[in-house]
Design an enzyme around this catalytic site. Sequence first.
Site, PDB file in Angstrom:
ATOM      1  N   ASP A  15      -1.469  -5.914  -3.594  1.00 30.50           N
ATOM      2  CA  ASP A  15      -1.433  -7.385  -3.702  1.00 30.50           C
ATOM      3  C   ASP A  15      -2.795  -8.069  -3.858  1.00 30.50           C
ATOM      4  O   ASP A  15      -3.037  -9.134  -3.269  1.00 30.50           O
ATOM      5  CB  ASP A  15      -0.703  -7.986  -2.494  1.00 30.50           C
ATOM      6  CG  ASP A  15       0.732  -7.510  -2.376  1.00 30.50           C
ATOM      7  OD1 ASP A  15       1.219  -6.819  -3.288  1.00 30.50           O
ATOM      8  OD2 ASP A  15       1.364  -7.821  -1.355  1.00 30.50           O
ATOM      9  N   LYS A 103       7.018  -6.140  -6.420  1.00 31.70           N
ATOM     10  CA  LYS A 103       7.812  -6.048  -5.201  1.00 31.70           C
ATOM     11  C   LYS A 103       8.180  -7.454  -4.745  1.00 31.70           C
ATOM     12  O   LYS A 103       7.511  -8.418  -5.081  1.00 31.70           O
ATOM     13  CB  LYS A 103       7.054  -5.290  -4.110  1.00 31.70           C
ATOM     14  CG  LYS A 103       5.780  -5.978  -3.645  1.00 31.70           C
ATOM     15  CD  LYS A 103       5.011  -5.093  -2.685  1.00 31.70           C
ATOM     16  CE  LYS A 103       3.839  -5.800  -2.066  1.00 31.70           C
ATOM     17  NZ  LYS A 103       4.153  -6.936  -1.231  1.00 31.70           N
ATOM     18  N   CYS A 136       1.532  -6.514   4.130  1.00 34.97           N
ATOM     19  CA  CYS A 136       1.980  -5.668   3.020  1.00 34.97           C
ATOM     20  C   CYS A 136       1.308  -4.305   2.987  1.00 34.97           C
ATOM     21  O   CYS A 136       1.947  -3.305   2.657  1.00 34.97           O
ATOM     22  CB  CYS A 136       1.793  -6.405   1.707  1.00 34.97           C
ATOM     23  SG  CYS A 136       2.866  -7.867   1.584  1.00 34.97           S
TER      24      CYS A 136
END
Length: 189
Positions: A15, A103, A136
């Site tokens: 991310d 995701k 995450c």
Amino acid sequence: MPEFEADETALVVVDVQNGFCHPDGSLYAPPSGDAVEPCVSLVERALAAGARVVYTRDVHPEGQFDDNHAYDEFARWGEHVVEGTWDAELVDELPAPDHVVEKHTYDAFHQTDLEGYLDAHGVHDLVFCGTLANVCVLHTAASAGLRDYRTVVVEDALGYIEEGHREYAVEHADWLFGETATRDDVAFA
């Protein structure tokens, strides 16, 4: 010093997106911005050695959480990385990867092609960096450990909101399911 066989290893960069790492991002945290350069340096080393490089992108379609009763990231964090927005794009500094996984939850293995991609390419070892350390990164790395991948979290290439969050994620990863290392400790053979 953890050494990784390049043909059996993937660097998973979690991310590193405008929404988290750019000062104009919806959930920008300065330590996430500071993690960009360390992640880029790991990517360049992994690519030069022939290891796979996988980026994850947290992307939320409009209305994703409308019918949920418990899991609602927008309620917790506010609207962020909405599909099709600048916020959801990877930062410009990242070199081209081998694969990108979109995701919709904290865990990049949940309902994605990540495990299939890794298995198809003979990957057994995963090296993690990115942001947020305790969200995450931790959830994806833990999921990797449960799938029996060798899981290593690079502690000085993580974004976070508070230093204690990074420390928690590193300690938890090391104690429960994997290993930790610094960038200088990671060697691709």
